[in-house]
Design an enzyme around this catalytic site. Structure first.
Site, mmCIF file in Angstrom:
data_model
loop_
_atom_site.group_PDB
_atom_site.id
_atom_site.type_symbol
_atom_site.label_atom_id
_atom_site.label_comp_id
_atom_site.label_asym_id
_atom_site.label_seq_id
_atom_site.Cartn_x
_atom_site.Cartn_y
_atom_site.Cartn_z
ATOM 1 N N ARG A 55 22.953 49.377 -48.973
ATOM 2 C CA ARG A 55 22.654 49.558 -50.410
ATOM 3 C C ARG A 55 22.815 51.021 -50.813
ATOM 4 O O ARG A 55 23.215 51.337 -51.918
ATOM 5 C CB ARG A 55 21.242 49.039 -50.753
ATOM 6 C CG ARG A 55 20.818 49.355 -52.196
ATOM 7 C CD ARG A 55 19.814 48.356 -52.775
ATOM 8 N NE ARG A 55 18.752 48.005 -51.849
ATOM 9 C CZ ARG A 55 17.673 48.757 -51.593
ATOM 10 N NH1 ARG A 55 17.480 49.886 -52.234
ATOM 11 N NH2 ARG A 55 16.783 48.361 -50.707
ATOM 12 N N TYR A 58 32.215 48.909 -75.983
ATOM 13 C CA TYR A 58 32.315 47.651 -75.241
ATOM 14 C C TYR A 58 31.078 46.804 -75.551
ATOM 15 O O TYR A 58 29.969 47.337 -75.656
ATOM 16 C CB TYR A 58 32.405 47.982 -73.747
ATOM 17 C CG TYR A 58 32.461 46.763 -72.881
ATOM 18 C CD1 TYR A 58 33.571 45.927 -72.895
ATOM 19 C CD2 TYR A 58 31.389 46.427 -72.067
ATOM 20 C CE1 TYR A 58 33.611 44.793 -72.116
ATOM 21 C CE2 TYR A 58 31.424 45.291 -71.271
ATOM 22 C CZ TYR A 58 32.542 44.477 -71.307
ATOM 23 O OH TYR A 58 32.572 43.357 -70.538
ATOM 24 N N ASP A 118 32.860 56.509 -71.504
ATOM 25 C CA ASP A 118 33.543 55.390 -70.853
ATOM 26 C C ASP A 118 35.043 55.700 -70.908
ATOM 27 O O ASP A 118 35.636 55.754 -71.979
ATOM 28 C CB ASP A 118 33.199 54.097 -71.614
ATOM 29 C CG ASP A 118 33.803 52.848 -70.988
ATOM 30 O OD1 ASP A 118 34.843 52.960 -70.307
ATOM 31 O OD2 ASP A 118 33.246 51.751 -71.198
ATOM 32 N N LYS A 176 39.301 47.125 -64.224
ATOM 33 C CA LYS A 176 40.495 47.200 -65.060
ATOM 34 C C LYS A 176 41.594 47.964 -64.302
ATOM 35 O O LYS A 176 42.038 47.498 -63.280
ATOM 36 C CB LYS A 176 40.132 47.833 -66.396
ATOM 37 C CG LYS A 176 38.846 47.247 -67.030
ATOM 38 C CD LYS A 176 38.972 45.804 -67.471
ATOM 39 C CE LYS A 176 37.646 45.138 -67.794
ATOM 40 N NZ LYS A 176 36.780 45.813 -68.747
HETATM 41 C C1 LIG Z 1 35.360 45.672 -69.155
HETATM 42 C C2 LIG Z 1 34.789 46.903 -69.734
HETATM 43 C C3 LIG Z 1 33.508 47.355 -69.390
HETATM 44 C C4 LIG Z 1 32.593 46.580 -68.485
HETATM 45 O O1 LIG Z 1 33.077 46.535 -67.202
HETATM 46 P P1 LIG Z 1 32.748 45.312 -66.206
HETATM 47 O O2 LIG Z 1 33.403 45.753 -64.964
HETATM 48 O O3 LIG Z 1 33.354 44.093 -66.827
HETATM 49 O O4 LIG Z 1 31.279 45.217 -66.134
HETATM 50 C C5 LIG Z 1 33.073 48.544 -69.911
HETATM 51 N N1 LIG Z 1 33.841 49.264 -70.746
HETATM 52 C C6 LIG Z 1 35.058 48.860 -71.118
HETATM 53 C C7 LIG Z 1 35.854 49.699 -72.036
HETATM 54 C C8 LIG Z 1 35.573 47.653 -70.631
HETATM 55 O O5 LIG Z 1 36.780 47.240 -71.022
#
Ligand SMILES: *Cc1c(COP(=O)(O)O)cnc(C)c1O
Length: 387
Positions: free
Chosen positions: A55, A108, A180, A205
């Site tokens: 962890r 998001y 982000d 992504k």
């Molecule tokens: C998909 C996404 C998230 C969340 O990520 P997960 O891996 O699905 O939890 C956060 N910010 C953006 C811009 C995203 O496209």
């Protein structure tokens, strides 16, 4: 200039310690054993950096952390079970009861849920502002504002924030900033170099890029990463398991190649769609109203764009989406395969009402994959003919 091939191919790997294996092993173990109490005690002193319990630290995951930190120009990095977990950890470690957060208007969806609903329950208030103008952020600040939450470009309509200007404002007032950076990827934008304190990614992504892992990344200074580790990381335990870390390492070997190809294809597709009579508007950071800001703070394009299909009703967009053959209809983005995300799929034509807060029903987001761009254009052309 960062040595990208060294980071992606070699950094953090210690091949001599695993018999020369070119690819690192998956340390599929929950804990590590010690020869003596002294060594047990020594390792426990720094669980972030030593194998003790998975962890806290795992050698496969540690390689991934080193590469991601280097890509973002950060001291350190933690990886999580999802991007949402990474964002939540960065936010939670920065606020306490009665604090206030300023966040971009259309982050998001689960970032919005975290700030607008979950943390509200614990006495943390949030204000969502159109952050394309720094003045709007400045105007929303309160004496108890502790965090500015950014997403540039955001992931549906690609509004951008002036990261350097916001970082300067925040530093003066001792407010933390979190950006982000999922859309741009570390290759096209370095928020930390612009003065931002923390960078988050949905590793699901572009970073993983193969649509087979859900993962999150948080990069920051040593001191912030320690705080996150001692707080939400170890207590909530939303870790990325060793196998997922290994898959992500594998996906990242081709990060540069994938980003190059999707950017090249997306730019061709943007040119085609911008001239198409059935397309009302194309959203793409490098060709929108904010393109000079894109040129200033991003070093290149990524591979995702949105369009508004020229139609007055749901049925027209649905005919377009249903006719696509090479684009899969799915959420998420950033993988090897092209995807279309229909906003009209979030509503039914009866319960949809247009407002500032809702996305246009005729918006379709396209994540461009690694197919030949000519074939994708051909597919879009035949589907647009069905509108
Ligand atoms: C998909 C996404 C998230 C969340 O990520 P997960 O891996 O699905 O939890 C956060 N910010 C953006 C811009 C995203 O496209």
């Amino acid at each position: 200039m960062i040595d990208l091939s060294d980071i992606l191919n070699h950094l953090g790997e210690d091949r001599a310690s695993y018999q020369g294996s070119v690819v690192p092993p998956i340390f599929q173990t929950s804990m590590f054993a010690f020869e003596s109490v002294a060594k047990f005690r020594e390792s426990l002193k720094d669980e972030l950096n030593n194998p003790f319990y998975t962890r806290g630290h795992n050698p496969t995951t540690a390689i991934l952390r080193k590469k991601l930190a280097a890509l973002e120009g950060a001291d350190d990095c933690l990886v999580f079970a999802s991007g949402s977990a990474a964002i939540a950890a960065g936010v939670m470690v920065s606020v306490k009861q009665n604090d206030h957060v300023v966040c971009v208007q259309k982050p998001y969806s689960w970032t919005k849920q975290l700030l607008g609903t979950l943390l509200e329950k614990f006495g943390v208030a949030s204000t969502f502002v159109d952050a394309t103008d720094v003045a709007h952020i400045a105007a929303a600040l309160q004496p108890n504002t502790r965090l500015i939450m950014l997403e540039s470009p955001n992931s549906m309509t690609f509004e951008m924030q002036d990261l350097a200007a916001i970082a300067t404002l925040a530093k003066r007032l001792n407010i933390r900033t979190l950006c982000d950076n999922s859309y741009a990827s570390p290759l096209n934008q370095s928020p930390l170099a612009l003065g931002i304190d923390m960078v988050a990614h949905s590793g699901t992504k572009y970073l993983n890029g193969h649509s087979d892992v859900v993962a999150g990344v948080l990069c920051a200074s040593h001191s912030i990463i320690r705080e996150v580790f001692q707080g939400p990381f170890m207590t909530l335990g939303a870790i990325l398991p060793p196998f997922e870390s290994w898959l992500m390492l594998r996906g990242m070997r081709t990060l540069r190649l994938r980003m190059r190809q999707v950017a090249e294809s997306a730019q061709m597709i943007v040119a085609f769609l911008s001239a198409h009579p059935m397309v009302e508007h194309v959203y793409f950071p490098q060709s929108n109203a904010q393109q000079s800001l894109a040129a200033q703070q991003m070093s290149g394009a990524a591979g995702m764009l949105s369009i508004r299909v020229k139609t007055a009703d749901f049925a027209g967009v649905e005919r377009f989406c249903n006719a696509l053959k090479r684009f899969l209809l799915a959420c998420s983005w950033g993988g090897y395969e092209s995807l279309a995300f229909p906003v009209c799929g979030l509503f039914s034509s009866e319960n949809y009402s247009a407002s500032e807060q809702t996305l246009p029903f005729n918006l379709v987001r396209l994540s461009i994959g690694l197919e030949e761009p000519e074939l994708l254009i051909e597919d879009l052309a035949q589907a647009l003919a069905q509108v």
